[in-house]
Scaffold this active site. Structure first.
Site, short mmCIF file in Angstrom:
data_model
loop_
_atom_site.label_atom_id
_atom_site.label_comp_id
_atom_site.label_asym_id
_atom_site.label_seq_id
_atom_site.Cartn_x
_atom_site.Cartn_y
_atom_site.Cartn_z
N ALA A 238 0.80 -1.23 0.00
CA ALA A 238 0.00 0.00 0.00
C ALA A 238 0.83 1.27 0.00
O ALA A 238 0.29 2.36 0.22
CB ALA A 238 -0.95 0.00 1.20
N ASN B 189 -2.73 -7.04 -2.29
CA ASN B 189 -2.36 -6.22 -3.44
C ASN B 189 -0.88 -6.32 -3.80
O ASN B 189 -0.51 -6.09 -4.96
CB ASN B 189 -2.71 -4.76 -3.15
N TYR C 102 4.42 -13.67 -14.48
CA TYR C 102 3.41 -12.77 -13.93
C TYR C 102 2.00 -13.25 -14.28
O TYR C 102 1.13 -13.35 -13.40
CB TYR C 102 3.64 -11.36 -14.47
#
Length: 250
Positions: free
Chosen positions: A14, A92, A154
């Site tokens: 974050a 995230n 990825y």
């Protein structure tokens, strides 16, 4: 009443970009506390935490290297202890290096898989141990559905994240824990147009909504999935890409 009134959230990665947008949207929507995770970008994470506090939400910066599963579990426990519980986790944190598949080494593969996927597994497992009920949202990618050259590691990690969300939704649903994923398209950042002009131009030409995404766009999708509005939604992948994936491939 704001959508996340009283919630306690942990957002990994974050310190900037999409993670920053998620943390700020959670605060804006009434979360009581947001734990801001970073690996190395401590100064940036402190700036995010300061902004979260300005919005009336408690914030703390927690530093951890999520390539280690035990560290992931410690991070989640620390966030829950600090917040007096945990009701929302947003996985995230991730990396997106470019490396052609023929020359890729096993170490390069593991670096991406451990950061992007194993951390999701470990953080989610730990969150389920401390949540009485709540939500977990994984940040995947439209590359989970359509690969790009140089992104084999990825794309594979993001596709696995989508399936992990479905699997976790199946196994944790009886405990009142919902698990979903969000698949962003191309999200703008400072300098992107200068760094990759041909890619941005292609995107704008293909996107029905005619623009790049923003961190706020992804943040609001995460707010929705963590909110009571999504109380009967689990095991789903929410694509947030301005309509690019609706384009025909022929």
């Amino acid at each position: 009443m704001r959508l996340l009134e009283g919630q306690v959230a942990l957002v990994t990665g974050a310190g900037g970009g999409i993670g920053r947008g998620i943390a700020l949207r959670f605060a804006e929507q009434g979360a009581a506390a947001v734990a801001v995770h970073c690996r190395t970008a401590v100064e940036a994470a402190e700036e995010v935490a300061a902004r979260v506090r300005e919005l009336g939400t408690r914030a703390v910066v927690l530093r951890a290297d999520l390539r280690d599963a035990d560290v992931c579990r410690g991070l989640v426990r620390e966030a829950a202890e600090w917040g007096g519980g945990l009701t929302a986790l947003v996985n995230n944190a991730g990396v997106q290096p470019v490396r052609a598949l023929p020359g890729m080494t096993a170490a390069e593969w593991r670096e991406v898989v451990d950061t992007n996927l194993t951390s999701v597994f470990a953080c989610t497992q730990a969150a389920a141990e401390v949540m009485e009920e709540g939500s977990v949202t994984h940040i995947a990618s439209i590359e989970a559905h359509a690969p790009a050259a140089g992104h084999a590691h990825y794309s594979a990690s993001k596709a696995a994240i989508v399936m992990h969300a479905r699997s976790a939704a199946l196994e944790y649903g009886s405990r009142g824990i919902r698990v979903n994923s969000v698949s962003p398209g191309l999200v703008d950042r400072e300098g992107l147009a200068a760094d990759w002009p041909e890619g941005v131009e292609r995107w704008l030409r293909k996107a029905p909504l005619g623009r790049l995404g923003t961190a706020e766009d992804i943040g609001y999708a995460c707010v929705f999935l963590a909110s009571p509005l999504a109380s009967w939604i689990t095991g789903q992948d929410l694509v947030v890409d301005g309509g690019v994936s609706a384009q025909p491939s022929w």
